[in-house]
Design an enzyme around this catalytic site. Structure first.
Site, PDB file in Angstrom:
ATOM      1  N   TRP A  14      47.083  34.470  37.525  1.00 47.08           N
ATOM      2  CA  TRP A  14      47.047  32.921  37.880  1.00 47.08           C
ATOM      3  C   TRP A  14      48.974  32.544  38.808  1.00 47.08           C
ATOM      4  O   TRP A  14      49.078  31.849  40.045  1.00 47.08           O
ATOM      5  CB  TRP A  14      47.543  31.730  37.046  1.00 47.08           C
ATOM      6  CG  TRP A  14      46.472  31.779  36.090  1.00 47.08           C
ATOM      7  CD1 TRP A  14      45.145  31.778  36.434  1.00 47.08           C
ATOM      8  CD2 TRP A  14      45.928  30.628  35.430  1.00 47.08           C
ATOM      9  NE1 TRP A  14      44.277  31.535  35.932  1.00 47.08           N
ATOM     10  CE2 TRP A  14      45.095  30.657  34.689  1.00 47.08           C
ATOM     11  CE3 TRP A  14      47.331  29.661  34.475  1.00 47.08           C
ATOM     12  CZ2 TRP A  14      44.360  29.718  33.686  1.00 47.08           C
ATOM     13  CZ3 TRP A  14      46.433  28.957  33.546  1.00 47.08           C
ATOM     14  CH2 TRP A  14      45.672  28.953  33.479  1.00 47.08           C
ATOM     15  N   LYS A  15      49.263  33.775  39.639  1.00 46.46           N
ATOM     16  CA  LYS A  15      50.316  33.638  40.164  1.00 46.46           C
ATOM     17  C   LYS A  15      51.661  32.198  40.217  1.00 46.46           C
ATOM     18  O   LYS A  15      51.018  32.486  38.818  1.00 46.46           O
ATOM     19  CB  LYS A  15      49.906  33.970  41.380  1.00 46.46           C
ATOM     20  CG  LYS A  15      48.949  35.209  41.427  1.00 46.46           C
ATOM     21  CD  LYS A  15      48.681  35.431  42.591  1.00 46.46           C
ATOM     22  CE  LYS A  15      47.531  36.671  43.309  1.00 46.46           C
ATOM     23  NZ  LYS A  15      47.529  37.235  44.879  1.00 46.46           N
ATOM     24  N   HIS A  98      52.628  44.882  39.757  1.00 48.71           N
ATOM     25  CA  HIS A  98      51.659  44.334  40.259  1.00 48.71           C
ATOM     26  C   HIS A  98      52.369  44.704  42.466  1.00 48.71           C
ATOM     27  O   HIS A  98      53.337  44.505  42.231  1.00 48.71           O
ATOM     28  CB  HIS A  98      51.803  43.046  40.410  1.00 48.71           C
ATOM     29  CG  HIS A  98      50.540  41.660  41.541  1.00 48.71           C
ATOM     30  ND1 HIS A  98      51.287  41.676  42.512  1.00 48.71           N
ATOM     31  CD2 HIS A  98      49.176  41.866  40.979  1.00 48.71           C
ATOM     32  CE1 HIS A  98      49.700  41.466  43.401  1.00 48.71           C
ATOM     33  NE2 HIS A  98      48.875  41.098  42.275  1.00 48.71           N
ATOM     34  N   GLU A 100      53.252  42.845  44.679  1.00 46.87           N
ATOM     35  CA  GLU A 100      53.554  41.857  45.017  1.00 46.87           C
ATOM     36  C   GLU A 100      55.500  41.790  44.494  1.00 46.87           C
ATOM     37  O   GLU A 100      56.072  41.136  45.315  1.00 46.87           O
ATOM     38  CB  GLU A 100      53.699  40.359  44.736  1.00 46.87           C
ATOM     39  CG  GLU A 100      51.851  40.256  46.118  1.00 46.87           C
ATOM     40  CD  GLU A 100      50.933  39.011  44.929  1.00 46.87           C
ATOM     41  OE1 GLU A 100      51.194  38.038  43.889  1.00 46.87           O
ATOM     42  OE2 GLU A 100      49.777  39.044  45.723  1.00 46.87           O
ATOM     43  N   GLU A 169      44.934  47.879  42.983  1.00 48.67           N
ATOM     44  CA  GLU A 169      44.312  46.971  43.642  1.00 48.67           C
ATOM     45  C   GLU A 169      44.767  47.068  44.988  1.00 48.67           C
ATOM     46  O   GLU A 169      46.469  47.102  45.778  1.00 48.67           O
ATOM     47  CB  GLU A 169      45.654  45.443  43.219  1.00 48.67           C
ATOM     48  CG  GLU A 169      45.067  45.061  42.278  1.00 48.67           C
ATOM     49  CD  GLU A 169      45.456  44.245  41.480  1.00 48.67           C
ATOM     50  OE1 GLU A 169      44.711  42.746  40.676  1.00 48.67           O
ATOM     51  OE2 GLU A 169      46.516  43.528  41.679  1.00 48.67           O
ATOM     52  N   GLY A 175      44.486  39.193  48.638  1.00 47.61           N
ATOM     53  CA  GLY A 175      44.938  37.923  48.739  1.00 47.61           C
ATOM     54  C   GLY A 175      44.292  37.589  50.198  1.00 47.61           C
ATOM     55  O   GLY A 175      44.144  36.821  51.404  1.00 47.61           O
ATOM     56  N   SER A 215      40.812  40.033  46.526  1.00 46.94           N
ATOM     57  CA  SER A 215      39.569  39.309  46.666  1.00 46.94           C
ATOM     58  C   SER A 215      38.141  39.280  46.035  1.00 46.94           C
ATOM     59  O   SER A 215      36.999  39.728  46.342  1.00 46.94           O
ATOM     60  CB  SER A 215      39.262  40.121  48.150  1.00 46.94           C
ATOM     61  OG  SER A 215      40.658  39.399  48.987  1.00 46.94           O
TER      62      SER A 215
HETATM   63  C1  PEP Z   1      45.766  39.606  42.375  1.00 51.12           C
HETATM   64  O1  PEP Z   1      46.539  39.236  42.877  1.00 51.12           O
HETATM   65  O2  PEP Z   1      45.968  40.587  41.524  1.00 51.12           O
HETATM   66  C2  PEP Z   1      44.444  39.855  42.683  1.00 51.12           C
HETATM   67  C3  PEP Z   1      43.737  40.361  42.755  1.00 51.12           C
HETATM   68  O3  PEP Z   1      45.011  38.756  44.006  1.00 51.12           O
HETATM   69  P1  PEP Z   1      42.964  38.185  44.827  1.00 51.12           P
HETATM   70  O4  PEP Z   1      42.450  38.311  43.877  1.00 51.12           O
HETATM   71  O5  PEP Z   1      43.803  36.842  45.485  1.00 51.12           O
HETATM   72  O6  PEP Z   1      43.198  39.206  45.681  1.00 51.12           O
END
Ligand code: PEP
Length: 260
Positions: A14-15, A98, A100, A169, A175, A215
Site C-alpha cells: 500500500w506504500k 524495496h 524506493e 522488481e 509505478g 505495474s
Molecule cells: C511496488 O511498489 O512494489 C510495485 C510493484 O508498484 P506498482 O505495482 O505500482 O508498479
C-alpha cells in the site's frame, strides 16, 4: 520441493497511502470479496494502519505485513520500528529493500542484509526486493546487479531462511505502467533462482518463492503467472483497488497445488 509445491503469494504494497478509514474500507472489501483463493494473500500496510487492518482481517486468511523495519531490537532509534514490534502488532510479512527505500533512503545491500537477519530472528517472513534500474538494464548490467543483490543474502543458515520470499522488481517497471514482458520476468527469475542455488543449493532454490513486481494489473497477471519461475506478485498501485487486486489474486494460470 518441486515447483508446483510453491504456493503462489500475491502481496499488496500500500506504500504511503490511505488514512485509517480508507485502510479499513479496503481491508473489508478484500476480506469480503476474497472467496476461495488458491494463492496466499498478504497486504503490507503503512505502520499507522497495522492495528486497524489487523482488526478487520481477523478470521480472514489474508495476512498482514509491513513495508520496512529496523534491524535493532530496541533502543534509541527515533522514528524506527523493530521486527519484534511488527510481530507484536500482528504482522507476518515484512518487505525489505524495496527499490524506493534503496533509492530515497540510501539502503545498501548491507542494510538489507541486516534487516533480513533481524526479520528472520524475530520470526517475521521477509519479502526481499531486488531489481535493476533502467540505466543498469540499458548498460546490460541486469544480471550483475541481481547477482550482487542475491549475494547480499548469502551465508545465512538455510533452515532460518525457510520463510524467505524474493521479489524481482525491475525499478523501471515500478509505478510506471511499463511491465516486464513475461519472458523478461521469467529470464530474471530463473537467473535469481540459479544464483540462489549457487549459495544455498538446488533444493532450497527450487522451493523458494519468487514474486514479480512492477505495474502488475488485472490485464497482465495471467500471462505473468503462466511463467514457470513466477510464484506470485508484489503489487503496488493496483493493490489499492479492491476489484483489480481481487482479480489479480484470482489469476488464471496453469494449476499449482500444495502449500509451503
Ligand atoms: C511496488 O511498489 O512494489 C510495485 C510493484 O508498484 P506498482 O505495482 O505500482 O508498479
Amino acid at each position: 520441493m518441486s515447483a508446483n509445491l510453491r504456493r503462489p503469494l500475491i502481496a499488496g504494497n500500500w506504500k504511503m497511502n490511505l488514512d485509517l478509514r480508507q485502510s479499513v474500507e479496503l481491508a473489508r472489501a478484500l476480506k469480503d470479496g476474497l472467496g476461495q483463493a488458491g494463492a496466499e494473500v498478504a497486504v503490507c500496510v503503512p505502520f499507522t494502519s497495522i492495528a486497524v487492518v489487523g482488526e478487520v482481517l481477523k478470521g480472514s486468511p489474508i495476512r498482514l505485513g509491513a513495508q520496512d523495519l529496523h534491524w535493532e531490537k530496541e533502543g534509541a532509534y527515533t522514528g524506527e520500528v523493530s521486527a519484534g514490534q511488527l510481530l507484536d502488532a500482528g504482522c507476518r510479512y515484512v518487505i525489505i529493500g524495496h527499490s524506493e527505500r534503496r533509492r530515497y533512503f540510501h539502503e545498501s545491500d548491507e542494510v538489507v542484509r541486516k534487516k533480513l537477519k533481524a526479520a528472520l530472528a524475530a520470526g517475521l517472513w521477509p519479502i526481499v526486493c531486488v531489481g535493476e534500474t533502467l540505466e543498469e538494464r540499458e548498460r546490460q548490467q541486469t544480471f550483475n546487479v541481481l547477482k550482487r543483490q542475491v549475494e547480499a543474502l548469502a551465508g545465512l543458515a538455510p533452515a532460518e531462511l525457510s520463510s524467505l520470499v524474493i521479489a524481482y522488481e525491475p525499478v523501471w517497471a515500478i509505478g510506471t505502467g511499463k511491465t516486464a514482458t513475461p519472458e523478461q520476468a521469467q529470464e530474471a527469475h530463473l537467473f535469481i533462482r540459479n544464483a540462489v542455488a549457487g549459495h544455498y543449493g538446488k533444493d532450497f532454490a527450487q522451493a523458494l518463492r519468487l514474486l514479480y513486481g512492477g505495474s502488475v494489473k488485472a490485464e497482465n497477471i495471467d500471462s505473468l503467472m503462466a511463467q514457470p519461475d513466477l510464484d506470485g506478485a508484489l503489487v503496488g498501485g493496483e493493490s489499492l483497488k479492491p476489484v483489480s487486486f481481487l482479480r489479480i489474486i484470482h489469476f488464471q494460470a496453469p494449476a499449482r497445488s500444495g502449500a509451503r
